[in-house]
Each structure stands twice: as structure tokens, then as C-alpha cells.
Design an enzyme around this catalytic site. Structure first.
Site: not given
Length: 444
Positions: A209-210, A288
Site C-alpha cells: 500500500d506504500d 521475503d
């Protein structure tokens, strides 16, 4: 077939004969006042026989129904019997399986408590060429009301799904400060499950979302998708260059793409088959870095661009701005539309790429780091700076402004240990010796 036909005829004849006998008796009987006791007994006997006959007929009819039901199977096994009804023609394959250019590629936006998700969504909706081809799905964790209102304000332009489990996760005492990383991993597992299990998409583009996207963000992924399908030595396509600071990329070659052994994330495309592989062993936290381990990567690579197609504006987050002020906020976002779908990207297939890229790297003249820093030997054009081990790699990377961390021995943006970047206006390859044999996980 003949045996079955004779059974049908015999049953029909029996049914007609008994019912005919009953009707004949009833029509020929005298009026009820002339009935004697013997006549009454005869009538009762005939009625009883008729009832027995009807019961037998029902049993025979059920037998015939069973014969009819199984006759198709008998015929298939013995080569005789009723010809079964031909099956309907198979449904045509979905467009994405026969024509990658027609594949629906949803964009999964991972959201939590940033109401600035509006910046991300505005650019996605502004640049996407088709709402049908690129549906936007926003998956929200955290239950943050203001962020939910922002997402809802887009109405039908986006789909809003909500991670149902907002509870804290039991973690080891030494990981209490990493609770956020555990929740992120849980959210990713749920959201990717929705995309691939519930909505059953063939592939998906994942963004946070960034992230702000470039004008050719969708063009890039649309063009790279067939390559991801065709080359099984690839496992993702990423919009991100970890060393993509403006002074370290060639903005004049915005069409240039690379293979990388480092999983970049930050706007990436994966296939449903990869989720089939990863979901059963998905980690509880730090997903990740887990992706960057040899057990997951399995010697596969990603495609990444020279100039990033995403940039991050999210200093606030669970990482508390790690790398943001030093690297991330300086990443150059591509601002020139590249018609990737009209370009030949076959040079990125493994065999061809290694033949051309490795030749280019090791044909470049070798220089010393002091010569680069002193901007000497400019006449050489592209050059190679060779490192011999973990310490020399980190020293050179730090001296030249590259990200110097390694994950399972793999440098950021590296391929076969080689990191390509621009330094003071010329191409530099930070590379291991040409007889490189593989990554050493102990370098992490």
C-alpha cells in the site's frame, strides 16, 4: 441386447394379459343382487390373483429399470448394448492458457493502517489500461477504520477484502518486537490464498500500500508474463531495482531488463503454480527473506528492470524506516512509457541471456575501485570491478553507494554474483571471477 429385448416384451405381455383378464371378469359378472356365496368367493379369488400379478409386475418393472440403467455400462465393457449418448464437447480452454496476451492479471494491494493507500490506488487506476484485464483487489489487515473508509470510497473500482483474523500471534519471547512481521506473513498467506484458491486466478501482481507505480507498470507485466510462463528457470517478475537510485541507472535505457537471482519484491508477478509450491510451507514471519533462501529459490531467477516501475513512499512501517532514508527514497521511478509488448524479450531466456550477458561482463576491461572513484580511464566505456570474497564485495559496494547486504550469499540485483549499475555516468559490473561456481550462503 436380444436378451434385454425379450425381457421387455415378456414383461409387457404379462402386464397386458393380467389386466385384460381382470377387466373381462368385471364386465361379465352378474348384478350384485344375484351373487351367490360361491360367486363372491370367485370374485375375491380373482381380485387376489390380480393383486399378486400387479405386485409381480412392479417387481419386474423395477428389474427392467435396473437393466436399462446398467445396459450402457455393459455395452461399453462388452462392445454391445445401447450406444451411450456422446459426451458434450470439452469447454474451450480459458483465454489465458491459450493466449497469454488475454490473461487477466489481478493486482493484489496489501493494505493495513495506511490511509495513504489512496496514493497507491490513484496511480493504479490512472494507469491501468483495462479494468477487466487488471482488476484491483485490496486486501486489508489490521481493521483500521480510516484506511477502510478510504478503500471503500473507490466503490466498484476496486474489490475490498478483509483479513478475518486480527488476533495477536504467539511468538518466542525474543521475537515480541517482531509481532508485526508475523502478522504480515499471516496476511500474505491469507490474501494469496484468496486470489489463487477462492478467485482462482492464473497469476497475480502483488504490491504494497506504500508503492507508487510508473506509467508503464501494466505494460511491463503484460509483456513479461508470457516469458514467465515459457521459462521455468524464472519464478517471478519484479518492478523493482534495489540499486535503482537515479544516479545509478541509465534513464536513457528504460527498456533494459535483467535477470536477477535476488528476490526483489516491491511489485512482483507470480504464477498460481508457484503458490501451490510455497503455500504448504509458508513461513510464520519474515516471508521475503524466506523467499531468498536456497530451499525456496531453487536456482531460479526473477526479471527486474534497469529503472524501477515502483517507488516506495512508506517510511512508516514495521521496519521503522530501515534503508528508507539511505536508499529507498532515492529510487528513480520510471516516467517514460516503454511499449514492452512490442519489444522482443527473448534475450531474457536463460541460455541466450547467459551467452550474451556473461560475454559482455567478462569482455569489459577490469579497473580498480580507486580508478572509478577518481573518474579515470573514461575512454574504456563499460568496465568491470572484480571482487574475490564477501569482504571485498561489501567494501566495494559501500564505497560505490550500492546496497551491500547479502541474503543467502546473493547480492541485491545480482545475477551469478554480478551487479550491474551506473557510476558517474558509465556502466560498471561488480563481478566475481569468471570461474564463479555458485553462491556461498555463509556470506549472509
Amino acid at each position: 441386447m436380444l436378451k434385454k429385448s425379450s425381457l421387455v416384451l415378456w414383461g409387457a405381455a404379462l402386464f397386458i394379459a393380467w389386466n385384460g383378464l381382470l377387466l373381462l371378469f368385471l364386465w361379465s359378472r352378474p348384478p350384485s343382487s344375484s351373487f351367490s356365496g360361491e360367486g363372491d368367493r370367485l370374485t375375491a379369488e380373482v381380485i387376489r390373483l390380480a393383486q399378486d400379478a400387479e405386485t409381480e409386475l412392479e417387481r419386474q418393472k423395477e428389474l427392467l429399470r435396473q437393466i436399462h440403467r446398467y445396459s450402457g455400462l455393459w455395452g461399453r465393457h462388452r462392445g454391445v448394448g445401447i450406444t451411450p449418448k456422446p459426451p458434450p464437447p470439452p469447454s474451450p480452454a480459458p483465454p489465458q492458457l491459450t493466449n497469454p496476451a488475454g490473461t487477466v492479471l489481478p493486482v493484489l494491494v496489501m493494505a493495513c493502517d495506511r490511509s495513504t493507500v489512496r496514493r497507491c490506488l490513484d496511480k493504479l487506476l490512472r494507469y491501468r489500461p483495462s479494468a477487466q484485464r487488471f482488476p484491483v483487489i485490496v486486501s486489508q489487515d489490521c481493521g483500521h477504520a480510516e484506511t477502510a473508509r478510504v478503500i471503500a470510497s473507490y466503490g466498484d473500482a476496486v474489490a475490498h477484502i478483509r483479513q478475518p483474523d486480527l488476533s495477536d500471534i504467539p511468538v518466542p519471547a525474543e521475537h515480541r518486537k517482531f509481532q508485526g512481521y508475523y502478522k504480515i506473513a499471516r496476511h500474505y498467506r491469507w490474501a494469496l490464498g484468496q486470489v489463487f484458491r477462492t478467485f482462482r486466478y492464473r497469476a497475480a501482481i502483488v504490491v504494497e500500500d506504500d508503492l507508487e507505480v510508473a506509467p508503464d507498470f501494466f505494460e511491463y507485466f503484460q509483456a513479461a508474463f508470457p516469458l514467465l510462463l515459457a521459462d521455468r528457470s524464472l519464478w517471478c517478475v519484479s518492478a523493482w531495482n534495489d540499486n535503482g537510485k537515479e544516479q545509478m541507472v541509465d534513464v536513457g535505457q528504460a527498456e533494459l531488463l535483467y535477470r536477477t537471482d535476488f528476490f526483489p519484491g516491491l511489485g512482483w508477478l507470480l504464477l498460481a503454480e508457484l503458490w501451490d509450491e510455497l503455500e504448504p510451507k509458508w513461513p510464520r514471519a519474515f516471508w521475503d527473506d524466506w523467499m531468498r533462501q536456497p530451499e525456496q529459490r531453487r536456482d531460479r531467477s526473477c526479471v527486474r528492470p534497469e529503472v524501477s516501475r515502483t517507488m516506495t513512499f512508506g517510511r512508516k512501517g514495521v521496519s521503522h524506516g530501515q534503508f528508507f532514508d539511505q536508499y529507498l527514497k532515492f529510487i528513480k521511478l520510471n516516467d517514460r512509457f516503454v511499449p514492452f509488448t512490442q519489444l522482443d524479450l527473448s534475450y531474457l531466456k536463460k541460455e541466450e541471456y547467459e551467452r550474451s550477458f556473461l560475454h559482455k561482463v567478462y569482455a569489459a576491461p577490469e579497473v580498480r575501485v580507486e580508478e572509478l572513484q577518481g573518474n579515470r580511464r573514461r575512454e574504456l566505456g563499460a568496465v568491470r570491478l572484480q571482487y574475490s570474497g564477501r569482504d571485498s564485495f561489501k567494501a566495494f559496494a559501500k564505497a560505490l553507494g550500492l546496497m551491500d547486504d547479502l541474503k543467502s550469499g546473493v547480492p541485491r540485483a545480482g545475477y551469478r554474483g554480478i551487479v550491474s549499475f551506473v557510476y558517474r555516468g558509465r556502466r560498471v559490473y561488480l563481478a566475481p571471477p569468471s570461474d564463479w561456481t555458485g553462491y556461498d550462503p555463509s556470506w549472509s
